[in-house]
Design a protein around this motif. Structure first.
Motif, PDB file in Angstrom:
ATOM      1  N   THR B  47       0.742  -1.288  -0.017  1.00  0.00           N
ATOM      2  CA  THR B  47      -0.113   0.150   0.054  1.00  0.00           C
ATOM      3  C   THR B  47       0.778   1.402  -0.017  1.00  0.00           C
ATOM      4  N   LYS B  53      -4.395  11.386  -0.507  1.00  0.00           N
ATOM      5  CA  LYS B  53      -5.588  10.985   0.001  1.00  0.00           C
ATOM      6  C   LYS B  53      -6.217   9.588  -0.022  1.00  0.00           C
ATOM      7  N   THR B  54      -5.638   8.959  -0.951  1.00  0.00           N
ATOM      8  CA  THR B  54      -6.299   7.542  -1.113  1.00  0.00           C
ATOM      9  C   THR B  54      -5.084   6.583  -1.008  1.00  0.00           C
ATOM     10  N   ALA B  55      -5.326   5.345  -0.450  1.00  0.00           N
ATOM     11  CA  ALA B  55      -4.357   4.245  -0.436  1.00  0.00           C
ATOM     12  C   ALA B  55      -4.772   3.458  -1.198  1.00  0.00           C
ATOM     13  N   LYS B  57      -3.027  -0.395  -3.412  1.00  0.00           N
ATOM     14  CA  LYS B  57      -2.292  -1.504  -3.446  1.00  0.00           C
ATOM     15  C   LYS B  57      -1.332  -1.377  -5.050  1.00  0.00           C
ATOM     16  N   ALA B 108      -1.633   2.742   5.060  1.00  0.00           N
ATOM     17  CA  ALA B 108      -3.048   2.747   5.129  1.00  0.00           C
ATOM     18  C   ALA B 108      -3.757   3.423   6.057  1.00  0.00           C
ATOM     19  N   VAL B 111      -3.865   7.146   5.585  1.00  0.00           N
ATOM     20  CA  VAL B 111      -5.190   7.720   4.848  1.00  0.00           C
ATOM     21  C   VAL B 111      -6.438   7.371   5.736  1.00  0.00           C
ATOM     22  N   HIS B 115      -9.292  10.678   6.547  1.00  0.00           N
ATOM     23  CA  HIS B 115     -10.559  10.795   6.487  1.00  0.00           C
ATOM     24  C   HIS B 115     -11.306  10.646   7.852  1.00  0.00           C
ATOM     25  N   GLY B 127     -11.085  -0.131   9.004  1.00  0.00           N
ATOM     26  CA  GLY B 127     -10.430   0.480   8.074  1.00  0.00           C
ATOM     27  C   GLY B 127      -9.040  -0.104   7.482  1.00  0.00           C
ATOM     28  N   GLY B 130      -8.128  -4.451   5.033  1.00  0.00           N
ATOM     29  CA  GLY B 130      -7.401  -4.843   3.875  1.00  0.00           C
ATOM     30  C   GLY B 130      -5.923  -5.028   3.722  1.00  0.00           C
ATOM     31  N   ASN B 131      -5.313  -4.937   5.178  1.00  0.00           N
ATOM     32  CA  ASN B 131      -4.052  -5.180   5.503  1.00  0.00           C
ATOM     33  C   ASN B 131      -3.900  -6.163   6.363  1.00  0.00           C
TER      34      ASN B 131
END
Ligand SMILES: Cc1cc2nc3c(=O)[nH]c(=O)nc-3n(C[C@H](O)[C@H](O)[C@H](O)COP(=O)(O)OP(=O)(O)OC[C@H]3O[C@@H](n4cnc5c(N)ncnc54)[C@H](O)[C@@H]3O)c2cc1C
Ligand code: FES
Ligand code: FES
Lengths: 292, 162
Positions: B47, B53-55, B57, B108, B111, B115, B127, B130-131
Motif C-alpha cells: 500500500t 488522500k487515497t490508499a 495497492k 493505510a 489515509v 478521512h 479501515g 485490507g492489510n
C-alpha cells in the motif's frame, strides 16, 4: 507475476477512447480501477493486446441525483459511494454494498461501473443493481443508449457492451421515503468474494402493503440473478414472516452454485435463501415495519 | 516508455514498460520500503498513498497510471530526521513483529486518519481490514494507530517533548 505485454493508450477525451476501442475491437479492453483486470492479467487469465486507460477522461467522476436517479459516472470509486452522506442516509442498499465490496484499499480504486462491466459471477454490485432496478448508459461512436440492468448483464463475465463501446454511467432510482433495502453477504474474510449474498429493495404503499420488491442474489449461480418469483410473491401483499419465508424459498429453485472451498452447493443455496429473508426483514425494519 | 511522477515530493522520471507494476517501479527506483507480499492483490503490504488522500495497492496499479500523480511511500513519512507520529506510535506500542506488513499498515492508517482523525477501535479495525499481518500482531497495531491519532490531534509542538 508479471502481466503479458500490451499496448497502452491513455485517451484524454471520451471520443478518443471510443475511437481506440473501435479501432482495436475485442483486442482492446477498458482499464478503469484495474482491481479485477490487473489481477486477471497477472494470473494471465486475461491477455488483452491493447488497454485503454479511462482514468484521465474528464467529467466521468460525477455522483449526483438528477430526475429521480442517482447517476454514477464511470470513474466513481467505491469509496466515493461509501463515504457519501446522502447515499448513507437515503440509499440503504447501495450504502450497505459499498462497505463490503472487496476491502477498504481496493475500494479506493475499484469503480462501481467497472464492477458491473466485469459481471463477475460473485460480484456484489450486480446483485444490488438488479434489486434496485438500475440502468446502464453505454456509449459508442454513434451516441449513447440506456439499458435496464437485466438487459445489460448477459452471462458470467459478459455484458451487452458491443465492440467499440464502453459504459459511461450507472443509474440507480432514488428511493422515496417508503423505500428501503439491505445487502446481506457471507464471506470467509474481508476481501474475499461472497460465499453467498443477497440484495433486496422494498417499496411500500401508504397502506403498508408492498408496492415493489427487488431481489438479487450473487455467488450462487453462473451470474447474479433476479429472484423473479420471489418478487412476484411479495408485490401487493402485506409483509409477514410467512410471506418473507415463501419469497426467500424461491431462491432455492434458481440458485445453482458450484461447491468450492467456501462451501458445498447445498450450503450456499440455503445460505442464499436465508440471506434474502434476513435482508427483507432488515429493509422492513429500516422502514419501521416489524414483521411477525 | 518514460513517465514523470512525484514520489515523496521529488519529481522522478522513470523508464517503464506499460505492464510494469507500480510496486516494481518504486522498488527499482531504490525505494524498497514498499514491500510485495502476496502477488494476488490481497495482503496490502504494498500500500502507498496516491495524491495524498487515497490508499492504493501498488501491486495492482500499472506504473504508467501514476504518470502526473504524486505517490507517498513509507520513506516519505519521516520529516527532517523526525519520525512521523504513526512511525513513532508503531515503535512505542510495539506495533510490529517481523515488520513486513508495517509500511503498508502505516500508509493505510495514514489515509484512514485523514478521512477519520479520531476513529474508534472498531473503525480502525474496519479501515485496516485490507492489510494482513502474518505475525497477527493486530492488537498493538490498533493501539499504535490510536496513539498516532492522539498525537496528530495535539497542536504542533505539544507532541514534541512528550
Ligand atoms: C482483493 C480483492 C478482493 C475483491 N473482492 C471483491 C468482492 O468481494 N466483491 C466484488 O464484487 N468485487 C471484488 N473485487 C473486485 C473489485 O471490486 C473490482 O474493483 C471491480 O470488480 C472492477 O472494478 P474496476 O474499476 O477495478 O474495473 P477494472 O478491473 O478496470 O475492469 C474490470 C473489467 O470491466 C471492464 N470495464 C471497466 N470499466 C469499464 C467501462 N466503463 N466500460 C466498459 N468496460 C469496462 C474492463 O475492461 C475489465 O474487463 C475484489 C478485488 C480484489 C483485488
Ligand atoms: S503485494 Fe500488493 S496486495 Fe499483496
Ligand atoms: S509484523 Fe510480521 S507481518 Fe505484520
Amino acid at each position: 507475476m508479471i502481466p503479458a505485454a500490451f499496448e497502452y493508450k491513455r485517451p484524454m477525451s471520451l471520443e478518443e477512447a471510443i475511437s481506440h476501442l473501435a479501432e482495436h475491437g475485442y483486442d482492446a479492453r477498458v482499464l478503469a480501477g484495474g482491481q479485477s483486470l490487473i489481477p486477471a492479467m497477472r494470473y494471465r487469465l486475461a491477455q488483452p493486446s491493447v488497454l485503454v486507460d479511462i482514468n484521465k477522461l474528464p467529467n466521468l467522476g460525477y455522483l449526483h441525483e438528477e430526475n429521480g436517479m442517482l447517476r454514477i459516472g464511470a470513474l466513481v470509486r467505491d469509496t466515493d459511494v461509501e463515504f457519501n452522506k446522502n447515499i448513507q442516509s437515503k440509499y440503504h442498499l447501495i450504502s450497505d454494498v459499498s462497505m463490503v465490496v472487496a476491502d477498504p484499499i481496493v475500494r479506493f480504486r475499484g469503480t462501481v461501473v467497472g464492477s458491473l462491466c466485469h459481471n463477475d459471477p460473485s460480484g456484489d454490485w450486480a446483485a444490488a443493481a438488479i434489486a434496485a432496478r438500475a440502468q446502464m448508459v453505454i456509449q459508442g461512436k454513434n451516441g449513447s443508449r440506456v439499458e435496464s440492468i437485466d438487459q445489460f448483464l448477459v452471462d458470467s463475465f459478459a455484458t451487452s457492451i458491443g465492440e467499440g463501446e464502453m459504459a459511461v454511467e450507472a443509474r440507480f432510482p432514488t428511493p422515496n421515503s417508503l423505500t428501503s433495502g439491505a445487502y446481506e453477504k457471507i464471506e470467509r474474510k474481508v476481501g474475499d468474494y461472497a460465499t453467498a449474498a443477497a440484495a433486496v429493495q422494498i417499496e411500500l404503499n401508504p397502506d403498508g402493503t408492498i408496492k415493489e420488491a427487488g431481489i438479487g442474489i450473487t455467488a450462487v449461480a453462473h451470474m447474479a440473478l433476479r429472484v423473479v418469483e420471489g418478487e412476484n410473491l411479495l408485490r401487493g401483499q402485506k409483509p409477514t414472516l410467512e410471506l418473507i419465508r415463501a419469497a426467500a424459498e424461491e431462491v432455492r429453485k434458481i440458485a445453482d452454485p458450484n461447491p468450492d472451498a467456501r462451501g458445498s452447493a447445498e450450503y450456499k443455496k440455503d445460505m442464499a435463501r436465508v440471506l434474502v429473508g434476513r435482508g427483507l426483514i432488515k429493509a422492513l425494519r429500516r422502514l419501521n415495519v416489524v414483521v411477525a | 516508455m518514460e513517465i514523470t511522477l512525484k514520489i515523496n515530493g521529488v519529481e522522478k522520471k522513470l523508464n517503464v514498460e506499460p505492464r510494469t507494476l507500480l510496486a516494481h517501479a518504486i522498488r527499482d527506483a531504490g525505494l524498497t520500503g514498499t514491500h510485495i507480499g502476496c502477488d494476488s492483490s490481497s495482503c496490502g503490504v504494498c500500500t502507498v498513498v496516491l495524491d495524498g488522500k487515497t490508499a492504493v495497492k501498488s501491486c495492482t496499479m500499472f506504473a504508467v497510471m501514476a504518470e502526473g500523480h504524486e505517490i507517498t511511500t513509507i520513506e516519505g513519512m519521516a520529516q527532517g530526521g523526525k519520525l512521523h507520529p504513526l512511525q513513532q506510535a508503531f515503535y512505542d506500542q510495539h506495533g510490529l513483529q517481523c515488520g513486513y506488513c508495517t509500511p503498508g499498515m502505516i500508509m493505510a492508517a495514514h489515509v484512514l486518519l485523514q478521512h477519520n482523525p479520531n476513529p474508534t477501535e472498531e473503525e480502525i479495525r474496519f479501515g485496516l481490514s485490507g492489510n494482513l499481518c502474518r505475525c497477527t500482531g493486530y492488537q498493538n497495531i490498533v493501539k499504535a494507530v490510536q496513539q498516532a491519532a492522539q498525537m496528530l490531534q495535539q497542536p504542533a509542538g505539544a507532541a514534541a517533548d512528550d
